[in-house]
Design an enzyme around this catalytic site. Sequence first.
Site, short mmCIF file in Angstrom:
data_model
loop_
_atom_site.label_atom_id
_atom_site.label_comp_id
_atom_site.label_asym_id
_atom_site.label_seq_id
_atom_site.Cartn_x
_atom_site.Cartn_y
_atom_site.Cartn_z
N ASP A 1 25.36 -12.56 17.28
CA ASP A 1 25.17 -11.59 16.20
C ASP A 1 23.93 -11.93 15.39
O ASP A 1 23.50 -11.13 14.55
CB ASP A 1 26.39 -11.58 15.27
CG ASP A 1 27.50 -10.70 15.82
OD1 ASP A 1 27.24 -9.92 16.76
OD2 ASP A 1 28.64 -10.79 15.31
N ASP B 1 34.64 -6.21 22.99
CA ASP B 1 34.56 -7.25 21.96
C ASP B 1 35.89 -7.98 21.82
O ASP B 1 36.95 -7.49 22.27
CB ASP B 1 34.18 -6.57 20.62
CG ASP B 1 33.28 -7.45 19.77
OD1 ASP B 1 33.35 -8.67 19.90
OD2 ASP B 1 32.52 -6.89 18.95
C1 GLA Z 1 31.30 -8.19 16.43
C2 GLA Z 1 30.13 -8.06 17.39
C3 GLA Z 1 29.04 -7.19 16.80
C4 GLA Z 1 29.62 -5.84 16.46
C5 GLA Z 1 30.81 -6.00 15.53
C6 GLA Z 1 31.50 -4.68 15.32
O1 GLA Z 1 30.93 -8.95 15.32
O2 GLA Z 1 29.62 -9.31 17.73
O3 GLA Z 1 27.97 -7.05 17.69
O4 GLA Z 1 29.99 -5.17 17.63
O5 GLA Z 1 31.76 -6.91 16.03
O6 GLA Z 1 32.56 -4.76 14.47
#
Ligand code: GLA
Length: 722
Positions: free
Chosen positions: A530, A460
Amino acid sequence: MKKIFSLLVLAIFALAAHAEDYVISTKNTTMVLSGKKGERLNFVYYGPTIPVNEIRATGNAVNWGAYPTFGTHCTAEHAMLVTHPSGDNSLELAIEEVKQYKENEAEVTEFVMKDKVFPFYVSILYKAIPDVDVIKVSTVITNKEKKAVTLNRFASAYLPMKSNELWLSYLVGGWGAECQLVEEPIHRGRRVIGNHDGARTSFVTNPSFMVSRGEPNEHCGFVVGGTLLWTGNYELSFLNESNSNYLEIVAGINPEASAYTLEPKESFTTPELVLTCSTEGKGGVSRNFHRWGRKYQIIGGTQERDILLNSWEGVYFRVNQEGMDQMMKEFSAIGGELFVMDDGWFGDKYPRDNGETSLGDWMVCKKKLPQGVEGLIESSKKFGIKFGIWIEPEMTNSKSELYEKHPDWILRQEEREPVMGRGGTQLMLDMTNPEVQDHVFKVVDDLMVANPDIYYMKWDANFSIANAASLYLPKKKQSHLYIEYHRGLIKTLERIRAKYPNLVIQLCASGGGRLNYAFFPYFNECWTSDNTDAIQRLFIQWGVSQYYPSNVMAAHVSASPNHQTKRVTPLKFRFDVAMTGRLGMEMKPSDLTDKEKEFAKNAIATYKNIRPVIQQGDLYRLISPYEKKPYVSVMYVTPEKDRAVYFLYRTQYVRSYPAEVRVLKGLDPNKNYKFTELNPENPKKKGSLDGKVISGKTLMTQGFYLNIEKELGSAVYELVAQ
Ligand code: GLA
């Protein structure tokens, strides 16, 4: 991965006194440039393959500079602007030699050009990949002057296009609404699609475009598509101002705050712009990108992808052994193949309970997971599924052991307090610094050495280069930061891939903030957004599919009401939408009723069966969500045209909406296809087409009538040639 260049044939053209045409060909497309030694290189044509003499006879030739430069060409667009040691800002490039050779899958035509006054060289490379109709364009800039030259603008590619009825299609969005498709006629003036985030290259706009002749159509008409292979800030500029009505497209690294000092004898290689074109509309361009991507650009692009459960929306930061075990057990029971533990598992001194602490402290939080990652892997083995883990290695928090130890590793201005991101504490590490590169390599390496059975990582990146300064780079090279950050990142990814070629790695940046082909030699797939709401996903996934194939598009079934939009959708609708990408789930399976679990189990088994068609097939987009009709529809067909999967979604229920005919695409007119309904709500009451055998010719000409009589209803059919 380091590409091994195989120099098979090297032909240097003896440049004739008269201008010569250089024809660059792929299976269905042709690009023509022309020039002679000592003079400028001209761009003549890019389009479907037609006889070169007819290009000129029909007025289709452009005859415009192939790479205009500032100073000797000031009144029009320029692809390059440099400042020589004397302060002179001009360039006038003339052809020195033309080389043609093979490099891996590409047939390269390289035009070596030199400035008429200074020993300053620019080579333009056109790399044709014939079987997928792709031509990659880039430049190599070499300074043979006595002192440094400043590169102020240094585009990868320049493409002039003829016609005054062109349309531009591109992707724009934001968090939770990535890749929204925008289409507009190209008016006079300049349109710029750019990125300034520093880290999340597609957080708002994507570095890709299509230009259609006439209003964009999915299935017919001439369309040129481009996507830039650069993980950092980019700029795609479309200038429509010339007297002759040429559209001038310039693509490359975003020059904003990025003046680059090119030292004597140093060479600078710009990223590649990947071009393709088709006379089969936008769909043809998308399929070309998908084929090229799967075959040549995406690591493991032709391998099947596992069906996974990600823990994020199920438990967020509330990770513990019991909860993880429970999810693995239940997911395995419905046929799942891989479990991914998301954020919240790490931090010793500062346990990661929310977004405010611990990034950088990649040791297990013993309070939450007393048996460590080992314990989780043991459980995954017991339940017969693979195991994956979330990391965010380019980051730290001001509250972390890493930051306490290495406060100089973050990006920041020396004299200012750093701006902080998520949780009011997130900071970015300085990837220009080799010690930081080692640290990031070690995040992956330490986990893998201790737990060689980790099968998958989600990588990420939830912040931008908000503090645009490096404590590592020299003061006079601060403007190299946006470039050197990515050079450092790519170098680290190369190291990781050299040691762990089989590790499956997901690319994530606050959702789909890094969806970019430049990352795909290192990342197998991308977290699309997300936003997991099925209706919103129809828009996002439609946008993603313009350039990226379904096997990189992670699509997860999540809870209802949806956590981002609060919308309630049937489980079938959620599965039917997620099944057009790399299927996964993102919820606690224990939240499903027994009946829903049964449905999910059948849907997962069904996906395993149709997976080769979805993940490797050709996509035909049939009804766009952007058309604002009450239906959306797509289909996938195998290259052999012996199997297809058809999806139809009813997004709104409008009373008395007339019956609509469904005409399919991409099938073989001479084959007969048997329909089987997939994911039926009631297996005993299948849809009207189930079991019918209909010819490809009928399906692609007259079509069939199929309506769905409820909002958020959907139908999926498999077609198998008899
Ligand atoms: C980001 C990612 C999510 C998740 C969060 C975790 O927002 O896009 O899918 O992994 O971080 O903190």
